[in-house]
Design an enzyme around this catalytic site. Structure first.
Site, PDB file in Angstrom:
ATOM      1  N   HIS A  15       0.869  -1.199   0.000  1.00  0.00           N
ATOM      2  CA  HIS A  15       0.000   0.000   0.000  1.00  0.00           C
ATOM      3  C   HIS A  15       0.893   1.232   0.000  1.00  0.00           C
ATOM      4  O   HIS A  15       1.483   1.581   1.016  1.00  0.00           O
ATOM      5  CB  HIS A  15      -0.911   0.013   1.239  1.00  0.00           C
ATOM      6  CG  HIS A  15      -1.868   1.158   1.240  1.00  0.00           C
ATOM      7  ND1 HIS A  15      -3.218   0.992   1.422  1.00  0.00           N
ATOM      8  CD2 HIS A  15      -1.693   2.501   1.065  1.00  0.00           C
ATOM      9  CE1 HIS A  15      -3.829   2.165   1.377  1.00  0.00           C
ATOM     10  NE2 HIS A  15      -2.910   3.103   1.158  1.00  0.00           N
ATOM     11  N   HIS A  17       1.544   5.378  -1.694  1.00  0.00           N
ATOM     12  CA  HIS A  17       1.208   6.561  -2.505  1.00  0.00           C
ATOM     13  C   HIS A  17       2.487   7.113  -3.102  1.00  0.00           C
ATOM     14  O   HIS A  17       3.366   7.577  -2.382  1.00  0.00           O
ATOM     15  CB  HIS A  17       0.526   7.624  -1.636  1.00  0.00           C
ATOM     16  CG  HIS A  17      -0.755   7.147  -1.037  1.00  0.00           C
ATOM     17  ND1 HIS A  17      -1.970   7.291  -1.668  1.00  0.00           N
ATOM     18  CD2 HIS A  17      -1.008   6.484   0.119  1.00  0.00           C
ATOM     19  CE1 HIS A  17      -2.920   6.748  -0.924  1.00  0.00           C
ATOM     20  NE2 HIS A  17      -2.366   6.247   0.164  1.00  0.00           N
ATOM     21  N   LEU A  18       2.580   7.059  -4.444  1.00  0.00           N
ATOM     22  CA  LEU A  18       3.784   7.563  -5.120  1.00  0.00           C
ATOM     23  C   LEU A  18       3.573   8.949  -5.714  1.00  0.00           C
ATOM     24  O   LEU A  18       4.532   9.582  -6.134  1.00  0.00           O
ATOM     25  CB  LEU A  18       4.200   6.604  -6.234  1.00  0.00           C
ATOM     26  CG  LEU A  18       5.033   5.385  -5.846  1.00  0.00           C
ATOM     27  CD1 LEU A  18       5.301   4.524  -7.078  1.00  0.00           C
ATOM     28  CD2 LEU A  18       6.351   5.797  -5.188  1.00  0.00           C
ATOM     29  N   ARG A  19       2.298   9.412  -5.801  1.00  0.00           N
ATOM     30  CA  ARG A  19       1.991  10.703  -6.450  1.00  0.00           C
ATOM     31  C   ARG A  19       2.442  10.691  -7.913  1.00  0.00           C
ATOM     32  O   ARG A  19       2.791   9.648  -8.456  1.00  0.00           O
ATOM     33  CB  ARG A  19       2.639  11.894  -5.696  1.00  0.00           C
ATOM     34  CG  ARG A  19       2.476  11.867  -4.188  1.00  0.00           C
ATOM     35  CD  ARG A  19       1.033  11.827  -3.745  1.00  0.00           C
ATOM     36  NE  ARG A  19       0.918  12.052  -2.299  1.00  0.00           N
ATOM     37  CZ  ARG A  19      -0.096  11.648  -1.569  1.00  0.00           C
ATOM     38  NH1 ARG A  19      -1.096  10.965  -2.103  1.00  0.00           N
ATOM     39  NH2 ARG A  19      -0.139  11.905  -0.288  1.00  0.00           N
ATOM     40  N   LYS A 105      -9.185  -0.180  -5.953  1.00  0.00           N
ATOM     41  CA  LYS A 105      -9.221   0.455  -4.639  1.00  0.00           C
ATOM     42  C   LYS A 105     -10.553   1.158  -4.401  1.00  0.00           C
ATOM     43  O   LYS A 105     -11.015   1.931  -5.235  1.00  0.00           O
ATOM     44  CB  LYS A 105      -8.067   1.473  -4.545  1.00  0.00           C
ATOM     45  CG  LYS A 105      -8.030   2.294  -3.265  1.00  0.00           C
ATOM     46  CD  LYS A 105      -7.611   1.476  -2.059  1.00  0.00           C
ATOM     47  CE  LYS A 105      -7.811   2.235  -0.758  1.00  0.00           C
ATOM     48  NZ  LYS A 105      -6.659   2.969  -0.293  1.00  0.00           N
ATOM     49  N   HIS A 143     -10.470   1.203   1.726  1.00  0.00           N
ATOM     50  CA  HIS A 143     -10.275   2.199   2.778  1.00  0.00           C
ATOM     51  C   HIS A 143     -11.521   2.105   3.662  1.00  0.00           C
ATOM     52  O   HIS A 143     -12.585   2.599   3.294  1.00  0.00           O
ATOM     53  CB  HIS A 143     -10.118   3.608   2.196  1.00  0.00           C
ATOM     54  CG  HIS A 143      -9.859   4.649   3.244  1.00  0.00           C
ATOM     55  ND1 HIS A 143      -8.660   5.322   3.364  1.00  0.00           N
ATOM     56  CD2 HIS A 143     -10.634   5.093   4.261  1.00  0.00           C
ATOM     57  CE1 HIS A 143      -8.725   6.147   4.403  1.00  0.00           C
ATOM     58  NE2 HIS A 143      -9.906   6.031   4.964  1.00  0.00           N
ATOM     59  N   HIS A 181      -4.739  -0.683   5.754  1.00  0.00           N
ATOM     60  CA  HIS A 181      -4.302   0.069   6.944  1.00  0.00           C
ATOM     61  C   HIS A 181      -5.284  -0.034   8.114  1.00  0.00           C
ATOM     62  O   HIS A 181      -5.851   0.969   8.543  1.00  0.00           O
ATOM     63  CB  HIS A 181      -3.997   1.532   6.597  1.00  0.00           C
ATOM     64  CG  HIS A 181      -4.968   2.245   5.699  1.00  0.00           C
ATOM     65  ND1 HIS A 181      -6.311   2.301   5.944  1.00  0.00           N
ATOM     66  CD2 HIS A 181      -4.768   2.933   4.560  1.00  0.00           C
ATOM     67  CE1 HIS A 181      -6.890   2.994   4.996  1.00  0.00           C
ATOM     68  NE2 HIS A 181      -5.982   3.384   4.131  1.00  0.00           N
ATOM     69  N   ASP A 254       1.364   2.618   3.540  1.00  0.00           N
ATOM     70  CA  ASP A 254       0.517   3.800   3.346  1.00  0.00           C
ATOM     71  C   ASP A 254       1.360   5.069   3.372  1.00  0.00           C
ATOM     72  O   ASP A 254       0.874   6.135   3.765  1.00  0.00           O
ATOM     73  CB  ASP A 254      -0.620   3.872   4.373  1.00  0.00           C
ATOM     74  CG  ASP A 254      -1.693   4.883   3.980  1.00  0.00           C
ATOM     75  OD1 ASP A 254      -1.792   5.212   2.790  1.00  0.00           O
ATOM     76  OD2 ASP A 254      -2.422   5.345   4.877  1.00  0.00           O
TER      77      ASP A 254
HETATM   78  C1  NCD Z   1      -3.460   9.274   1.967  1.00  0.00           C
HETATM   79  C2  NCD Z   1      -2.964  10.294   0.948  1.00  0.00           C
HETATM   80  O1  NCD Z   1      -2.424  11.322   1.346  1.00  0.00           O
HETATM   81  O2  NCD Z   1      -3.075  10.040  -0.253  1.00  0.00           O
HETATM   82  N1  NCD Z   1      -3.443   9.854   3.264  1.00  0.00           N
HETATM   83  C3  NCD Z   1      -3.431   9.185   4.452  1.00  0.00           C
HETATM   84  O3  NCD Z   1      -3.541   9.818   5.495  1.00  0.00           O
HETATM   85  N2  NCD Z   1      -3.262   7.882   4.503  1.00  0.00           N
HETATM   86  C4  NCD Z   1      -4.810   8.808   1.561  1.00  0.00           C
HETATM   87  C5  NCD Z   1      -5.233   7.563   2.269  1.00  0.00           C
HETATM   88  O4  NCD Z   1      -4.680   6.483   2.041  1.00  0.00           O
HETATM   89  O5  NCD Z   1      -6.154   7.631   3.082  1.00  0.00           O
HETATM   90 ZN    ZN Z   2      -3.346   5.114   1.547  1.00  0.00          ZN
END
Ligand code: NCD
Ligand code: ZN
Length: 353
Positions: A15, A17-19, A105, A143, A181, A254
């Site tokens: 899990h 987030h790479l943006r 997702k 989520h 998560h 995450d």
């Molecule tokens: C994540 C994000 O910033 O993209 N933020 C987070 O607090 N985990 C989004 C998410 O996975 O809920």
């Molecule tokens: Zn996330």
């Protein structure tokens, strides 16, 4: 004698987030240093809703790897689609046939960062997509928080289990589900006991900290993420689950980068950045629990087993040597504050084999 080194199969992050754009270029190297594969979250603006968009996003990730001189590291981005009220059976069939899309997702609309296009009513609006996912064995990554503003923010995961997880499982008994998560003892119990193919990811912050961390001597925005940190009793339940023999709990950081100034403001963004030092942080948890022997299963075996992918062939080694986490790292024009910034951690990652 105290164990000094730990060599394990190279882990994956289930899990992440790479943006995109400059942010992607700034953070990708940290994940490549720690993991061989990662499940890449689709909550870009606009969200990644089709296989064609996932293909473009994957190309951008491969270009960012090349731009950082990392193409030869064998890193593999595992792409996901963002479920909407309008996802079709054809979208899911295309995902099932794609060699690089591995999951879909679910963000309940409004639950977290970039979730405005999320699902408004999973069981009412997404039947066609869910049935196709069940038929094709495409995992649904959830989520798991209700977005009802009347529900206390600390209770949103537990309420989601009753309102969504139970009816979902009843209607789609064979659907592969990852409760992402998890943060509560209710989440742990649900995943441990659920019927059907069910698993959960657990983050380093939810294993290491309880909600006091957000309020220690003042408000600490770098501990603010969603789902929010919970009470100590929940943290303990998560540690027990991660370090147990259950194949259902595995690593998912995450890691969610937000520029320092966007977290340290009147309405700060949710997300902890842990890609820099995730394995060092997780190792602390397993060490403190006296369960270093189970770290490899959590970090490197259970994830690929659940997703039906091969385990990695290479290994990494962690050493019991102090690692000083920087106060911040570069993030384009801004900076990024890693989880546990400024702290000295007992374990450090020594090499990639
Ligand atoms: C994540 C994000 O910033 O993209 N933020 C987070 O607090 N985990 C989004 C998410 O996975 O809920
Ligand atoms: Zn996330």
């Amino acid at each position: 004698m105290t164990q000094q080194t730990l060599t394990i199969t190279t882990p994956d992050d289930w899990h992440l987030h790479l943006r995109d754009g400059d942010a992607l270029k700034a953070v990708i190297g940290d994940t490549v240093n720690q993991f061989r594969r990662a499940i890449v979250m689709p909550n870009l603006r606009p969200p990644v809703t089709t296989v064609a968009m996932a293909a473009r996003y994957r190309d951008e990730i491969l270009q960012a790897l090349a731009a950082n001189g990392l193409s030869d590291r064998g890193f593999e981005p595992l792409m996901t689609l963002y479920l909407t009220d309008n996802t079709t059976a054809a979208d899911i069939e295309a995902a099932a046939q794609s060699p690089f899309v591995h999951a879909v997702k679910l963000y309940p609309a409004g639950a977290t960062t970039n979730s405005d296009s999320g699902v408004t009513d999973l069981l009412g609006r997404c039947q066609v997509a869910l049935a196709a996912m069940q038929r094709h064995g495409v995992p649904l990554l959830i989520h798991g928080e209700v977005t009802d503003s009347h529900v206390d923010v600390f209770d949103r995961e537990a309420v989601f289990i009753d309102r969504v997880m139970h009816p979902l499982r009843k209607t789609y008994p064979e659907l592969k589900v990852v409760f992402e998560h998890i943060t509560t003892k209710e989440g742990v119990q649900y995943v441990r006991d659920a019927d059907g193919p069910t698993a959960a990811t657990i983050t380093p912050q939810h294993l290491l900290y309880n909600r006091n961390a957000i309020f220690t001597g003042g408000i600490r925005p770098h501990f603010y993420c969603l789902p929010i940190l919970k009470r100590e009793v929940h943290r303990q339940a998560l540690v027990e689950a991660a370090t147990s023999e259950s194949p259902r709990f595995f690593l998912g950081t995450d890691s969610a980068p937000h520029a320092k100034h966007l977290k340290e403001m009147a309405c700060g963004c949710a997300g902890c950045y842990s890609a820099l030092n995730a394995l060092e942080l997780y190792a602390m948890v397993f060490d403190a629990a006296g369960q270093l022997g189970r770290f490899e299963a959590f970090a490197s075996h259970r994830g690929p087993d659940f997703y039906g992918l091969p385990r990695n062939q290479s290994t990494i080694t962690l050493k019991r040597e102090p690692f000083k986490v920087p106060e911040y790292i570069a993030f384009g024009e801004s900076t990024l504050v890693p989880l546990a910034a400024g702290e000295t951690l007992p374990w450090s990652l020594s090499h990639h084999a």
